[in-house]
Design an enzyme around this catalytic site. Structure first.
Site, PDB file in Angstrom:
ATOM      1  N   THR A 195       0.841  -1.208   0.000  1.00 47.74           N
ATOM      2  CA  THR A 195       0.000   0.000   0.000  1.00 47.74           C
ATOM      3  C   THR A 195       0.874   1.257   0.000  1.00 47.74           C
ATOM      4  O   THR A 195       0.627   2.217  -0.731  1.00 47.74           O
ATOM      5  CB  THR A 195      -0.929  -0.002   1.228  1.00 47.74           C
ATOM      6  OG1 THR A 195      -1.697  -1.198   1.197  1.00 47.74           O
ATOM      7  CG2 THR A 195      -1.863   1.184   1.228  1.00 47.74           C
ATOM      8  N   ARG A 216      -2.068   4.841   7.877  1.00 50.78           N
ATOM      9  CA  ARG A 216      -2.449   3.447   8.107  1.00 50.78           C
ATOM     10  C   ARG A 216      -2.193   3.176   9.581  1.00 50.78           C
ATOM     11  O   ARG A 216      -1.121   3.496  10.107  1.00 50.78           O
ATOM     12  CB  ARG A 216      -1.641   2.497   7.242  1.00 50.78           C
ATOM     13  CG  ARG A 216      -2.143   1.034   7.363  1.00 50.78           C
ATOM     14  CD  ARG A 216      -1.327   0.132   6.460  1.00 50.78           C
ATOM     15  NE  ARG A 216      -1.705  -1.258   6.595  1.00 50.78           N
ATOM     16  CZ  ARG A 216      -2.523  -1.886   5.769  1.00 50.78           C
ATOM     17  NH1 ARG A 216      -3.077  -1.243   4.756  1.00 50.78           N
ATOM     18  NH2 ARG A 216      -2.798  -3.165   5.933  1.00 50.78           N
ATOM     19  N   HIS A 271     -10.580   0.349   4.089  1.00 56.40           N
ATOM     20  CA  HIS A 271      -9.382   0.540   3.276  1.00 56.40           C
ATOM     21  C   HIS A 271      -9.904   1.045   1.933  1.00 56.40           C
ATOM     22  O   HIS A 271      -9.942   0.314   0.953  1.00 56.40           O
ATOM     23  CB  HIS A 271      -8.659  -0.810   3.139  1.00 56.40           C
ATOM     24  CG  HIS A 271      -7.297  -0.730   2.516  1.00 56.40           C
ATOM     25  ND1 HIS A 271      -6.695   0.464   2.171  1.00 56.40           N
ATOM     26  CD2 HIS A 271      -6.436  -1.695   2.160  1.00 56.40           C
ATOM     27  CE1 HIS A 271      -5.510   0.211   1.636  1.00 56.40           C
ATOM     28  NE2 HIS A 271      -5.333  -1.090   1.622  1.00 56.40           N
TER      29      HIS A 271
END
Ligand SMILES: [Zn+2]
Lengths: 309, 155
Positions: free
Chosen positions: A54, A103, A131
């Site tokens: 990510t 995150r 997400h």
């Protein structure tokens, strides 16, 4: 429609029109048609829990738009280790960047960060909750494989979900986002890992036709999309049950003999045995191409919240 | 209110001035008492009184004061069908049903241990919706979990 200055925290905050607007921008990004920043823009990546995929995908997206990146890849290097609150950390970092990507293992942390910060905040995953950029990526994959998806007057797509639907947050977010579009959803899981009631309630409230089942063979031939997620051993209270059911949730090429020619198989990756490698060679496999959509989708979102498009 | 029900409500001694909270689900009666921030005056409680509409109900009578808007909002969350009567000189001068607010801030705790609100100093926020069964569903604005009325905890 302007997204400039907006936060991207949860798919539940987005309307059908907003979702289509993001997908249109992602199409432009993919064709190299997004402009570059003309003034210097800085993105801070605040990863309180590591996720290399990510993070790199966000960093690549920002650099392709001509922006620069600062940040940290895990919490061990930050002052939260010394007991600083998330709120205070965000208040400090917001002075360094034009957009924050966070995150964090705790659910709701991105919402709190967005309340603390004045620049836009993008949720890169808040524990088991949301997400959203993964969900936009999944929607983009559906749009790419079924280009009429989202167009007015189209017949509904039949979309199946296979695996652990109780804890699979990508399934929850994607199904909620799909509720804005004409579709029929088929949820295939062991009974103990079925879709949670609160998600099912939202879907039925919004008039989405939902079917639940335990065996993929009974449903696969009618599907346009099959979204596969992991079935984790740790989620079973009874290990014997895991051994007994796991085989039923492994997708193999032999199961695809009579499927629709346009069936495409998606998976958020990484896979751990739930799709055998012989499926990779069929025209139905789309999961690797899907993973490649992460950068254009994040480019689109960054360009939108920073007012570039 | 039926004659019989009126009679059972009177099983809790009448007050001269103050507020009567009626039609509380029996199991929620003590929570309603806990919500009342100031307990300096006489408070009388009835639990498991028979009710025409509810089967069994709770009643709480508080002498010499009215409820604050915050207290009413909290009561509406755990007893959405409660009625409030303002009493003056043993007479009901005003009677109304509580209405649950659309959003409640700072009065419900999120019971999800992984929710950020249980790890940082955050004023909680829940959206309130009617569930199909007539009860309430509360959704945490942070972790997005939804709870039935029976599952929630008042701060
Ligand atoms: Zn919560």
């Amino acid at each position: 429609m302007s997204f400039a200055g907006s936060d991207v925290i949860s798919v539940a905050d987005f309307s059908r029109e907003q979702i289509l607007h993001i997908l249109a921008a992602a199409e432009k990004a993919e064709r190299g048609q997004l402009p570059m920043f003309t003034s210097r823009k800085v993105m801070a990546v605040l990863f309180f829990e590591p996720s290399t995929r990510t993070r790199l995908s966000f960093e690549s997206a920002m650099q392709r738009l001509g922006g620069t990146v600062i940040g940290f890849a895990d919490a061990s290097s930050t002052s939260t280790r010394k007991g600083e609150s998330l709120f205070d950390t965000i208040r400090m970092v917001e002075n360094y960047a034009d957009v924050l990507v966070i995150r964090h293992p705790l659910e709701g942390s991105a919402r709190l960060a967005a309340e603390a910060a004045s620049p836009p905040v993008i949720n890169g995953g808040d524990g088991a909750n949301q997400h959203p950029t993964q969900t936009f990526l999944d929607l983009f994959a559906i749009r790419k494989t079924h280009p009429r998806f989202g167009a007015a007057g189209e017949p509904p797509l039949r979309i199946g979900f296979l695996g652990d639907l109780k804890y699979g947050r990508t399934v929850h977010s994607l199904s909620i986002a799909l509720s804005h579009f004409p579709c029929e959803l088929v949820f295939i899981s062991p009974p103990s890992l079925a879709l949670p009631r609160h998600i099912k309630e939202i879907l039925t409230d919004r008039g989405v036709a939902c079917v639940e089942g335990e065996r993929v063979e009974q449903h696969i031939d009618s599907l346009d999309i099959l979204y596969v997620v992991r079935l984790q051993k740790e989620r079973f209270a009874d290990q014997l049950e895991y051994e007994r059911v796991r085989g039923a949730y492994v997708l193999q090429a032999g199961m695809l003999a009579r499927v629709k020619p346009n069936l495409r198989i998606l998976h958020p990756l990484p896979r751990v045995g739930e799709i055998t490698t012989d499926v990779d060679r069929t025209p139905h496999a789309y999961y690797f191409a899907q993973a490649g959509l992460g950068v254009p989708v994040r480019q689109a979102i960054l360009a939108l919240v920073l007012g570039l498009v | 209110m039926s004659k019989k029900e009126q009679h059972t409500t009177l099983q809790v001694p009448a007050i001269e001035h103050g507020t009567v909270i009626d039609h509380i689900p029996s199991h929620a009666t003590l929570t309603v008492v806990k919500i009342l921030s100031v307990l300096e005056d006489l408070v009388t409680i009835g639990i498991n009184l028979s009710s025409h509409v509810m089967g069994r109900k709770g009643v709480v009578k508080i002498a010499n004061r009215k409820l604050s808007p915050d207290e009413v909002a909290k009561i509406a969350i755990i007893a959405p069908r409660a009625t409030l009567s303002i009493i003056e000189s043993y007479e009901v001068v005003k009677k109304y049903t509580v209405t649950p607010p659309d959003v409640v801030e700072g009065i419900v705790r999120c019971v999800n241990p992984s929710c950020i609100t249980n790890h940082e100093t955050v004023r909680t926020r829940f959206s309130v919706a009617k569930a199909e069964d007539g009860g309430l569903r509360l959704r945490c604005a942070y972790c997005e979990r939804a709870y039935d009325q029976e599952e929630i905890e008042i701060v």
